[in-house]
Scaffold this motif. Structure first.
Motif, PDB file in Angstrom:
ATOM      1  N   GLY A  66     -15.547 -63.913  34.375  1.00 21.55           N
ATOM      2  CA  GLY A  66     -16.161 -65.227  34.333  1.00 21.55           C
ATOM      3  C   GLY A  66     -15.178 -66.296  33.926  1.00 21.55           C
ATOM      4  N   ARG A  67     -15.682 -67.543  33.883  1.00 22.78           N
ATOM      5  CA  ARG A  67     -14.811 -68.662  33.494  1.00 22.78           C
ATOM      6  C   ARG A  67     -14.378 -68.516  32.038  1.00 22.78           C
ATOM      7  NH1 ARG A  67     -17.784 -73.687  33.681  1.00 22.78           N
ATOM      8  NH2 ARG A  67     -19.650 -72.417  33.467  1.00 22.78           N
ATOM      9  N   ASP A  68     -13.133 -68.905  31.773  1.00 25.03           N
ATOM     10  CA  ASP A  68     -12.568 -68.859  30.418  1.00 25.03           C
ATOM     11  C   ASP A  68     -12.666 -67.464  29.814  1.00 25.03           C
ATOM     12  OD1 ASP A  68     -12.202 -71.613  30.703  1.00 25.03           O
ATOM     13  OD2 ASP A  68     -14.159 -72.055  29.803  1.00 25.03           O
ATOM     14  N   LYS A  69     -12.494 -66.461  30.656  1.00 29.17           N
ATOM     15  CA  LYS A  69     -12.630 -65.086  30.171  1.00 29.17           C
ATOM     16  C   LYS A  69     -11.497 -64.763  29.201  1.00 29.17           C
ATOM     17  CE  LYS A  69     -10.046 -63.134  34.063  1.00 29.17           C
ATOM     18  NZ  LYS A  69     -10.104 -62.237  35.240  1.00 29.17           N
ATOM     19  N   LYS A  76     -20.881 -67.937  29.894  1.00 31.48           N
ATOM     20  CA  LYS A  76     -19.967 -67.995  31.040  1.00 31.48           C
ATOM     21  C   LYS A  76     -19.565 -66.605  31.526  1.00 31.48           C
ATOM     22  CE  LYS A  76     -18.000 -72.455  29.620  1.00 31.48           C
ATOM     23  NZ  LYS A  76     -16.766 -73.177  29.204  1.00 31.48           N
ATOM     24  N   ASP A 124     -20.069 -63.469  33.541  1.00 26.61           N
ATOM     25  CA  ASP A 124     -20.906 -63.034  34.657  1.00 26.61           C
ATOM     26  C   ASP A 124     -20.603 -61.613  35.106  1.00 26.61           C
ATOM     27  OD1 ASP A 124     -18.546 -63.215  36.089  1.00 26.61           O
ATOM     28  OD2 ASP A 124     -19.030 -65.168  36.949  1.00 26.61           O
ATOM     29  N   ASP A 180     -17.384 -67.519  25.510  1.00 27.28           N
ATOM     30  CA  ASP A 180     -18.719 -68.109  25.632  1.00 27.28           C
ATOM     31  C   ASP A 180     -19.560 -67.148  26.471  1.00 27.28           C
ATOM     32  OD1 ASP A 180     -21.007 -69.532  26.132  1.00 27.28           O
ATOM     33  OD2 ASP A 180     -19.994 -71.384  26.741  1.00 27.28           O
TER      34      ASP A 180
END
Length: 627
Positions: free
Chosen positions: A128-131, A47, A49, A44
């Motif tokens: 980032g999250r869920d990388k 998400k 960064d 995503d």
């Protein structure tokens, strides 16, 4: 089954349905699952960064900071947001074009070395999250335009297009943003210029720019916008060095000049927690400063600059140094006046000894307040406003109006005052007229007339012909509509030219002679009624004088607009004007106006049908016959 059992079963069914719906909604559709399975990586982008690119011993790290991309390693600078967004878009649509199963790799360990994936030089990691897993880039495949790719936690190897490698196999400076600043021209609210000739400061108030230093004056919005755009659209030619070393080689230890852009007029107080205490920070107004240095020895078409927000030395095109030649006169607004038409309700025209007119706006239309609010020619008023708004001074005469008698401005020949008007007191305004701008016109000299705005200290010159469009005579501002009837409302008609003809409608709405004879020319009568009932002036000429020729009129028309003939009107046409129009007046209305020659020709059409002459008898020639 009792009601308790029924209720328990209903709750269980509802919970099961909710559980099913929740996980079904989370689970991708068959089509989406197929697409994801074909992608090299799934993520995503909202998400993400950060991005880390490892290329041998070199590592490039890019981070998202407040919705903007910044280079963190090995250089700290603004990143090219479009380039980063393009990389993420390419990653989202990057598909596997072949798969080498894990069992094949396990069977022959040397294949990873063959594919360049045993210890690859180029690697890409999303933060980032869920990388997704780190991506390893191998060698080119035998298939043209394809390469070997592997994910860090995968035992499979894929064939994919080389597009992503092209996106990331770059030097660090290639990820730097060549656009000098992400500030837009519209965001800038204040500017300071430091130049060899002195300093300038400008500020935007509402929609307009003002010069604050070295003098207080209106600025030209377009010219100031163009000046700012030179910075906000500037593109860096070369990344030279950071600005923490010796800046003398670049002429930046003592810059030749600078321009500072401020994007906000003021920021509200902000509470910030520091340890166990809270501090309040007020206005933060550092601005973005561009310093101008020297010209490189080799690149004569460039110039060294230092841009403080990015902490580096760059080169820009040499034309950027033109900023240093800016003078206050270059940015002054040479429009005579700014008129805020949103609040304009009153225009007062005062010429001592000649008259005074107050034009008042109501419900979008203009009236003459000094003549009992009779309708004004709204088109003429709007043209006057447009003319004044667009009028440019021919010369700035004095910046300090210290000698008004010299320019005839101690007792102006004409004064204009623009005001707003409130019928009652409110929290924002007081009832009554509130002037917000004014122009005084002094004596004329050649083709110019001296003028001064009442709230500015300057004396300027404008073209003399402007005064001809500012009449203090209220008669000349009357509406152009003379009569507003329907042709069928006219009941009796009398036309006097060489002789008098008079007609009247009968009960059957047919015209008959009161004075006249013969057949009535119905078409001409109707044309005359059409022109007369909606007669418009070309312009108003002012008070009636003998020169208007009403002592010996060309034409007189009297008519009534009621069956009892008590409501009567009279139009008189006098002398011809130099422009081909004709002087006219109506009974009961003050002043003379001009009508067009075509209207006059229609009003004097013959009302008696012309008798058609009988054709001469036709004779047959006699042909002689030989004996």
């Amino acid at each position: 089954m009792n009601w308790r059992t029924t209720l328990i079963l209903a709750v269980i069914a509802l919970a099961g349905f909710a559980y099913f719906r929740f996980f079904e909604m989370k689970r991708p559709s068959t089509e989406e699952a197929t697409r994801q399975a074909q992608n090299v990586v799934n993520f995503d982008r909202n998400k993400v960064d950060g991005i880390v690119i490892k290329n041998g011993d070199q590592q490039i790290e890019i981070r998202r900071r407040e919705s903007k991309w910044r280079l963190e390693t090995p250089i700290k600078d603004q990143a090219d947001g479009a380039l980063v967004d393009n990389l993420l878009s390419d990653l989202e649509t990057w598909e596997k074009e072949g798969t080498i199963p894990a069992k094949d790799i396990e069977a022959d360990k040397s294949k990873l070395t063959e594919y360049g994936l045993n210890n690859p030089k180029l690697k890409l990691k999303l933060l980032g999250r869920d990388k997704p897993p780190e991506i390893w880039f191998g060698k080119d495949a035998a298939l043209e335009g394809r390469m070997y790719v592997r994910l860090q936690n995968s035992k499979e190897t894929f064939l994919a297009k080389q597009s992503i490698r092209k996106d990331i196999d770059k030097k660090p400076e290639e990820f730097r943003d060549r656009k000098l600043t992400d500030l837009t021209t519209a965001q800038v609210r204040r500017i300071t210029l430091k130049m060899p000739a002195g300093e300038m400061e400008m500020e935007k108030k509402g929609d307009h720019w003002d010069i604050l230093k070295p003098l207080r004056a209106r600025a030209d919005d377009q010219k100031v916008g163009d000046l700012i755009a030179q910075i906000t659209t500037a593109r860096i030619q070369q990344f030279v060095t950071h600005d923490r070393g010796d800046l003398r080689p670049y002429g930046l230890a003592e810059p030749r000049g600078s321009i500072t852009l401020f994007d906000q007029a003021e920021k509200k107080d902000q509470k910030v927690e520091i340890g166990e205490s809270i501090k309040v920070f007020g206005r933060e107004d550092k601005g973005q400063t561009l310093q101008i240095g020297s010209v490189p020895e080799k690149e004569k078409d460039q110039i060294y600059v230092r841009f403080t927000p990015r902490g580096s030395v760059y080169t820009l095109p040499k034309k950027s140094e033109e900023i240093l030649n800016t003078k206050p006169a270059d940015l002054r607004d040479n429009h005579l006046v700014r008129i805020d038409t949103n609040i304009l309700d009153r225009i007062t025209i005062d010429a001592p000894g000649k008259g005074k007119t107050v034009l008042a706006r109501k419900d979008g239309n203009w009236r003459i307040a000094t003549r009992n609010n009779v309708p004004a020619d709204s088109g003429a008023v709007r043209r006057l406003i447009d003319t004044l708004q667009n009028e440019r001074v021919t010369r700035f005469v004095e910046d300090v109006a210290s000698n008004l008698p010299k320019y005839g401005l101690e007792k102006p020949q004409t004064q204009l005052t623009f005001s707003s008007f409130a019928s009652e007191n409110t929290a924002e305004t007081k009832a009554g007229e509130q002037p917000f701008a004014g122009i005084a016109f002094g004596k004329s000299e050649g083709d110019n007339v001296y003028a001064r705005l009442t709230d500015e200290p300057f004396v300027v010159a404008v073209r003399r012909g402007l005064l001809d469009q500012i009449s203090p005579d209220p008669l000349q501002w009357q509406e152009l509509s003379i009569f507003k009837f329907k042709p069928e409302q006219i009941h009796r008609l009398s036309v006097t030219a060489e002789k008098e003809l008079s007609l009247e409608r009968d009960q059957n709405n047919q015209w008959h002679w009161l004075k006249g004879s013969g057949e009535i020319n119905q078409a001409n009568v109707q044309s005359l009624l059409n022109a007369l009932s909606s007669l418009h002036a070309v312009r108003w000429l002012g008070a009636t004088t003998p020169q208007h020729g009403f002592g010996k009129p060309q034409l007189g028309i009297a008519f009534t607009t009621s069956p009892d003939n008590k409501t009567s009107h009279k139009l008189t046409i006098g002398a011809q004007n130099n422009d081909g129009t004709w002087c006219a007046r109506v009974e009961g209305r003050e002043g003379t106006f001009a009508i067009s020659n075509s209207d006059l020709n229609t009003l004097r059409l013959p009302l008696e049908a012309q008798a058609t002459a009988a054709p001469p008898p036709t004779t047959t020639p006699v042909t002689s016959v030989a004996p």
